[in-house]
Design a protein around this motif. Structure first.
Motif, PDB file in Angstrom:
ATOM      1  N   PHE A  67      45.766  23.595  -9.479  1.00 14.58           N
ATOM      2  CA  PHE A  67      44.884  24.279 -10.421  1.00 14.58           C
ATOM      3  C   PHE A  67      43.532  24.493  -9.738  1.00 14.58           C
ATOM      4  N   SER A  68      42.893  25.613 -10.026  1.00 16.08           N
ATOM      5  CA  SER A  68      41.647  25.902  -9.313  1.00 16.08           C
ATOM      6  C   SER A  68      40.448  26.136 -10.222  1.00 16.08           C
ATOM      7  N   THR A  69      40.657  26.494 -11.488  1.00 16.20           N
ATOM      8  CA  THR A  69      39.528  26.732 -12.389  1.00 16.20           C
ATOM      9  C   THR A  69      39.719  25.941 -13.682  1.00 16.20           C
ATOM     10  N   ILE A  70      38.640  25.791 -14.423  1.00 10.27           N
ATOM     11  CA  ILE A  70      38.723  25.137 -15.728  1.00 10.27           C
ATOM     12  C   ILE A  70      39.658  25.923 -16.639  1.00 10.27           C
ATOM     13  N   GLY A  71      39.610  27.239 -16.530  1.00  4.94           N
ATOM     14  CA  GLY A  71      40.509  28.067 -17.327  1.00  4.94           C
ATOM     15  C   GLY A  71      41.974  27.795 -17.041  1.00  4.94           C
ATOM     16  N   ASP A  72      42.308  27.467 -15.785  1.00  2.67           N
ATOM     17  CA  ASP A  72      43.689  27.111 -15.451  1.00  2.67           C
ATOM     18  C   ASP A  72      44.126  25.875 -16.233  1.00  2.67           C
ATOM     19  N   VAL A  73      43.226  24.882 -16.287  1.00  2.00           N
ATOM     20  CA  VAL A  73      43.525  23.647 -16.998  1.00  2.00           C
ATOM     21  C   VAL A  73      43.668  23.913 -18.497  1.00  2.00           C
ATOM     22  N   VAL A  74      42.763  24.703 -19.037  1.00  2.09           N
ATOM     23  CA  VAL A  74      42.787  25.013 -20.467  1.00  2.09           C
ATOM     24  C   VAL A  74      44.089  25.706 -20.839  1.00  2.09           C
ATOM     25  N   GLU A  75      44.518  26.654 -20.039  1.00  8.69           N
ATOM     26  CA  GLU A  75      45.773  27.363 -20.322  1.00  8.69           C
ATOM     27  C   GLU A  75      46.962  26.402 -20.270  1.00  8.69           C
ATOM     28  N   LEU A  83      35.102  28.770 -18.409  1.00 10.84           N
ATOM     29  CA  LEU A  83      36.518  28.830 -18.065  1.00 10.84           C
ATOM     30  C   LEU A  83      36.730  29.376 -16.658  1.00 10.84           C
ATOM     31  N   ARG A  84      35.831  30.226 -16.200  1.00 11.38           N
ATOM     32  CA  ARG A  84      35.960  30.810 -14.856  1.00 11.38           C
ATOM     33  C   ARG A  84      35.470  29.875 -13.773  1.00 11.38           C
ATOM     34  N   TRP A  85      34.777  28.791 -14.156  1.00 15.42           N
ATOM     35  CA  TRP A  85      34.174  27.920 -13.151  1.00 15.42           C
ATOM     36  C   TRP A  85      35.252  27.125 -12.413  1.00 15.42           C
ATOM     37  N   ARG A  86      35.029  26.918 -11.130  1.00 14.37           N
ATOM     38  CA  ARG A  86      35.995  26.208 -10.301  1.00 14.37           C
ATOM     39  C   ARG A  86      36.065  24.734 -10.693  1.00 14.37           C
ATOM     40  N   LEU A  87      37.222  24.115 -10.476  1.00 11.41           N
ATOM     41  CA  LEU A  87      37.360  22.676 -10.640  1.00 11.41           C
ATOM     42  C   LEU A  87      36.697  21.971  -9.464  1.00 11.41           C
ATOM     43  N   VAL A  88      35.944  20.922  -9.751  1.00 11.27           N
ATOM     44  CA  VAL A  88      35.209  20.200  -8.709  1.00 11.27           C
ATOM     45  C   VAL A  88      35.917  18.864  -8.454  1.00 11.27           C
ATOM     46  N   PRO A  89      36.612  18.725  -7.328  1.00 11.81           N
ATOM     47  CA  PRO A  89      37.317  17.477  -7.038  1.00 11.81           C
ATOM     48  C   PRO A  89      36.363  16.298  -6.910  1.00 11.81           C
ATOM     49  N   LYS A  90      36.771  15.163  -7.402  1.00  6.97           N
ATOM     50  CA  LYS A  90      35.921  13.970  -7.317  1.00  6.97           C
ATOM     51  C   LYS A  90      35.773  13.477  -5.886  1.00  6.97           C
ATOM     52  N   ASN A  91      36.730  13.809  -5.023  1.00 10.47           N
ATOM     53  CA  ASN A  91      36.646  13.369  -3.636  1.00 10.47           C
ATOM     54  C   ASN A  91      36.014  14.418  -2.721  1.00 10.47           C
ATOM     55  N   GLU A  92      35.397  15.441  -3.310  1.00 14.96           N
ATOM     56  CA  GLU A  92      34.782  16.504  -2.511  1.00 14.96           C
ATOM     57  C   GLU A  92      33.484  16.006  -1.877  1.00 14.96           C
TER      58      GLU A  92
END
Length: 370
Positions: free
Chosen positions: A158-166, A334-343
Motif C-alpha cells: 500500500f502506498s497512500t492513506i487512500g489505499d488503506v481506506v479503500e 487520502l492522497r497523502w503517502r504512507l510514512v513507514p515507521k522505519n523510514e
C-alpha cells in the motif's frame, strides 16, 4: 507507471560449462514435475475439455523447453513450479482470462459455504466468486473449484492513506456481509484476503512469479492503486462455520492462522468475535504498526482486539465506527503517502518534499481544468 524493460531475447547461459551443468541437473530431475504437479498433469486433458488450459509445463509429454539450447532455465516459463499443491492457475479458453482452480474434499463445508456466499448479489459481498465446480475426474471424494485468479492483497505494498481506506472499506463491508448471513470465516488473515489487481498490471504478470512478466523474462512494475478499480476478496472457507438462525455461535478448535486469545480445543468461544479480533489484528499489523500517519485507525482497532471477547464490537458496530472515522478524512489526506515507521529522517524529508510537489501539481491541474 507500469514499465516493462523488455530484453531483446531470452537470457542465455554464459558458457558451455554452465550449459552442461544445467543439462546435467535437468537430466537428474531438478526441474521435473513434483508429486503435487503430477496430480494436475493427470488432469490436463480433462480441464482442457472443460475450457481451462494449464501452462505448458503440465501438458502431456512435456519436455523442458531449454533442452539442447543455451537458454537459461530460470528465464524459461515452463521451469516455474507450483507454490501451493492444492491450487493451480489456468487460462479460461473462452475469454483468455486467468483463473485459479482449487482441489478440495466434497465432504467438508467449504464448497457449500463458498457456493452460497458467491450466489448472493450484494454490494457488500467481498467473498471470492465461484465460476464453476467440476467433479474430479479420478477421485470421487474431491472436486475442482474454479475462481478468478487473484493476487496477495499486500503485494504491491500500500502506498497512500487512500489505499488503506479503500482496503478497510471493502474488508469491513465483507465481514458485515458474512456475519449478516450467519457465517463466521474463522481464518481471517492477510493470506486469506486477496485482490483482483488486473487494473494495476494492464499487461499482466506471471501467475506464480508475480513480480515478472507472463513470460518471466523481465520484472514488472505496477501502476498506483489510487483511482483504479481494485477489488479485495475473502478466500478459503475451509475452516468457516455457518449457523442456522437463532442457534448458538459457540465453537471449539484452536484453528486459523492468526493468534486469538480465546482459541481452545475444549472451551467454547464465539466464532464471530474471533473474526472481529482477527480483522482488527490484521489492521494493527499491516497498517498501525507499520506507518506513522494512520493514527486515526487506533479508535477502530483498539476495541476490536480486546482480550475479552465480550468487549469487542459486532461487525455492524465496527462498520458504524469506521463510517464516523472515514468522514473525518478529507480528499487531500487520502492522497497523502504512507510514512513507514522505519523510514530514515533524510529519506522522509525527500519523500515528503516529493509528495508535496505532487499534491501541488494535482491542485494546479484541478484549478486550470476547464
Amino acid at each position: 507507471m507500469a514499465t516493462l524493460a523488455r530484453p531483446k531475447k531470452r537470457p542465455v547461459l554464459p558458457d558451455a560449462g554452465s550449459v552442461e551443468r544445467y543439462a546435467k541437473l535437468t537430466r537428474e530431475g531438478l526441474f521435473k514435475l513434483t508429486e503435487a504437479e503430477q496430480t494436475w498433469h493427470q488432469r490436463y486433458r480433462y480441464l482442457q475439455a472443460n475450457g481451462y488450459l494449464l501452462r505448458p509445463r503440465y501438458a502431456p509429454g512435456w519436455k523442458p523447453s531449454w533442452i539442447n539450447t543455451n537458454d537459461d532455465p530460470l528465464f524459461c516459463e515452463d521451469s516455474v513450479t507450483l507454490r501451493y499443491y492444492q491450487v493451480i492457475d489456468a487460462t479460461r479458453l473462452s475469454d483468455k482470462k486467468l483463473v485459479a482452480i482449487k482441489s478440495f474434499f466434497t465432504d467438508r463445508q467449504e464448497m457449500h459455504i463458498a457456493q452460497f456466499l458467491a450466489s448472493v448479489q450484494d454490494s457488500r459481498n467481498h467473498t471470492v466468486p465461484i465460476l464453476e465446480i467440476l467433479p474430479d475426474p479420478t477421485d470421487p471424494q474431491r472436486a475442482l473449484m474454479v475462481m478468478p485468479y487473484l493476487r496477495p492483497c499486500n503485494d504491491p505494498e500500500f502506498s497512500t492513506i487512500g489505499d488503506v481506506v479503500e482496503f478497510l472499506d471493502q474488508t469491513i463491508d465483507g465481514l458485515v456481509f458474512m456475519h449478516a448471513h450467519n457465517i463466521a470465516h474463522r481464518d481471517v488473515a492477510v493470506a486469506n484476503i486477496m485482490m483482483d489487481a488486473r487494473a494495476l498490471y494492464p499487461q499482466g504478470h506471471h501467475p506464480m512469479q508475480i513480480g515478472y512478466s507472463p513470460d518471466v523474462l523481465h520484472p514488472v512494475t505496477p501502476l498506483p492503486r489510487a483511482g483504479r478499480d481494485v477489488k479485495y476478496y475473502y478466500i478459503d472457507f475451509g475452516l468457516s462455520s455457518r449457523f442456522p438462525p437463532g442457534t448458538s455461535t459457540l465453537v471449539i478448535g484452536d484453528v486459523g492462522r492468526a493468534y486469538v486469545p480465546e482459541l481452545s480445543d475444549t472451551v467454547p468461544y464465539d466464532a464471530f468475535k474471533v473474526d472481529i479480533f482477527s480483522l482488527g489484528d490484521l489492521f494493527l499489523q499491516e497498517f498501525e504498526q507499520k506507518y506513522n500517519n494512520v493514527e486515526f485507525l487506533a479508535a477502530l482497532i483498539e476495541p476490536m482486539v480486546q482480550k475479552q471477547p465480550a468487549l469487542r464490537p459486532t461487525a455492524e458496530l465496527v462498520l458504524r465506527e469506521w463510517t464516523k472515522i472515514r468522514a473525518t478524512l478529507n480528499e487531500s489526506r487520502l492522497r497523502w503517502r504512507l510514512v513507514p515507521k522505519n523510514e530514515a529522517p533524510l529519506e522522509r524529508v525527500v519523500n515528503d518534499t516529493v509528495a508535496v510537489a505532487w499534491e501541488g501539481v494535482y491542485r494546479l491541474k484541478k484549478f486550470v481544468a476547464p
